[in-house]
Motif scaffolding. Structure first.
Motif, PDB file in Angstrom:
ATOM      1  N   VAL A  21       3.979  -9.174  12.655  1.00  0.00           N
ATOM      2  CA  VAL A  21       3.602  -8.258  13.037  1.00  0.00           C
ATOM      3  C   VAL A  21       2.443  -7.712  13.763  1.00  0.00           C
ATOM      4  CG1 VAL A  21       3.421  -5.244  12.929  1.00  0.00           C
ATOM      5  CG2 VAL A  21       5.151  -6.851  11.311  1.00  0.00           C
ATOM      6  N   VAL A  22       2.533  -7.403  15.450  1.00  0.00           N
ATOM      7  CA  VAL A  22       2.043  -7.549  16.441  1.00  0.00           C
ATOM      8  C   VAL A  22       1.137  -5.579  16.461  1.00  0.00           C
ATOM      9  CG1 VAL A  22       0.232  -7.863  18.206  1.00  0.00           C
ATOM     10  CG2 VAL A  22       2.013  -9.786  16.701  1.00  0.00           C
ATOM     11  N   GLY A  26      -2.045  -5.793  20.116  1.00  0.00           N
ATOM     12  CA  GLY A  26      -2.075  -6.619  20.732  1.00  0.00           C
ATOM     13  C   GLY A  26      -2.702  -7.783  19.296  1.00  0.00           C
ATOM     14  N   ALA A  27      -3.616  -6.312  18.193  1.00  0.00           N
ATOM     15  CA  ALA A  27      -3.799  -7.103  17.270  1.00  0.00           C
ATOM     16  C   ALA A  27      -3.051  -7.597  16.371  1.00  0.00           C
ATOM     17  CB  ALA A  27      -4.978  -5.728  15.885  1.00  0.00           C
ATOM     18  N   ASP A  28      -3.807  -8.083  15.397  1.00  0.00           N
ATOM     19  CA  ASP A  28      -2.036  -9.207  14.434  1.00  0.00           C
ATOM     20  C   ASP A  28      -2.086  -8.182  13.390  1.00  0.00           C
ATOM     21  OD1 ASP A  28      -0.135 -10.926  12.627  1.00  0.00           O
ATOM     22  OD2 ASP A  28      -2.268 -11.503  11.708  1.00  0.00           O
ATOM     23  N   SER A  88       2.929  -6.271   4.615  1.00  0.00           N
ATOM     24  CA  SER A  88       1.276  -6.544   3.858  1.00  0.00           C
ATOM     25  C   SER A  88       0.756  -7.087   4.699  1.00  0.00           C
ATOM     26  CB  SER A  88       1.985  -8.479   3.692  1.00  0.00           C
ATOM     27  OG  SER A  88       2.683  -8.308   2.395  1.00  0.00           O
ATOM     28  N   THR A  89      -0.813  -6.543   4.647  1.00  0.00           N
ATOM     29  CA  THR A  89      -1.967  -6.952   5.836  1.00  0.00           C
ATOM     30  C   THR A  89      -3.542  -6.682   4.548  1.00  0.00           C
ATOM     31  OG1 THR A  89      -3.162  -5.748   7.633  1.00  0.00           O
ATOM     32  CG2 THR A  89      -2.436  -4.473   5.639  1.00  0.00           C
ATOM     33  N   ASP A  90      -4.184  -7.361   5.311  1.00  0.00           N
ATOM     34  CA  ASP A  90      -5.245  -7.617   5.104  1.00  0.00           C
ATOM     35  C   ASP A  90      -6.326  -6.333   5.616  1.00  0.00           C
ATOM     36  OD1 ASP A  90      -5.785  -9.593   3.455  1.00  0.00           O
ATOM     37  OD2 ASP A  90      -5.718 -10.848   5.151  1.00  0.00           O
ATOM     38  N   LEU A 112       7.555  -9.092  15.810  1.00  0.00           N
ATOM     39  CA  LEU A 112       7.871  -7.838  15.623  1.00  0.00           C
ATOM     40  C   LEU A 112       6.674  -6.400  16.702  1.00  0.00           C
ATOM     41  CD1 LEU A 112       9.237  -5.871  13.270  1.00  0.00           C
ATOM     42  CD2 LEU A 112       6.952  -4.833  14.243  1.00  0.00           C
ATOM     43  N   ARG A 113       6.950  -6.341  18.043  1.00  0.00           N
ATOM     44  CA  ARG A 113       5.050  -5.387  18.617  1.00  0.00           C
ATOM     45  C   ARG A 113       5.629  -3.877  17.735  1.00  0.00           C
ATOM     46  NH1 ARG A 113       2.104  -7.439  21.341  1.00  0.00           N
ATOM     47  NH2 ARG A 113       1.719  -9.795  21.763  1.00  0.00           N
TER      48      ARG A 113
END
Length: 125
Positions: A21-22, A26-28, A88-90, A112-113
């Motif tokens: 997912v972005v 444009g950041a992850d 799920s993300t940090d 996925l944007r």
């Protein structure tokens, strides 16, 4: 179901778990952990009132299981109605954020944007 709702459901149906997912900058953001299609009849999060855990371990586990999405009730109703992704993300202390179906800009090439920056995504409680 409106044309917009139909388009959102078609888009979310192309999303799979594990997809990258972005955000709009444009950041992850992370990876898709859960895909939930919308239910136009959903209005509330249904719990099990007065749940009696009984005597078996399975019943105890079931009575304490947290239902998705883990957000305030008004937001949960919107997520359930329109469809959502759990990512799920940090980026947040809880380790997950939710994406409303209408925040998906595109799904292509295993990515996925989003239409919004990651900071605008509600985090899991």
């Amino acid at each position: 179901m409106s044309q917009q709702d139909t388009e959102q459901q078609a888009t979310i149906s192309r999303v799979t778990t594990g997809m990258r997912v972005v955000d709009s900058t444009g950041a992850d953001v992370g990876t898709v952990d859960l895909v939930q299609r919308g239910d136009p009849n959903a209005v509330t999060v249904q719990g099990t009132p007065n749940a009696d855990p009984g005597s078996s371990l399975d019943e105890l586990i079931e009575s304490t299981a947290v239902e998705e999405p883990e957000v305030p009730a008004d937001l949960a109703a919107r997520l359930l109605h329109s469809g959502y992704l759990k990512v799920s993300t940090d980026l947040v202390p809880t380790g997950a954020v939710y994406v409303l179906a209408d925040r998906i800009a595109a799904v292509a090439d295993g990515e996925l944007r989003l239409t919004v920056p990651a900071a605008d995504l509600p985090s899991e409680e």
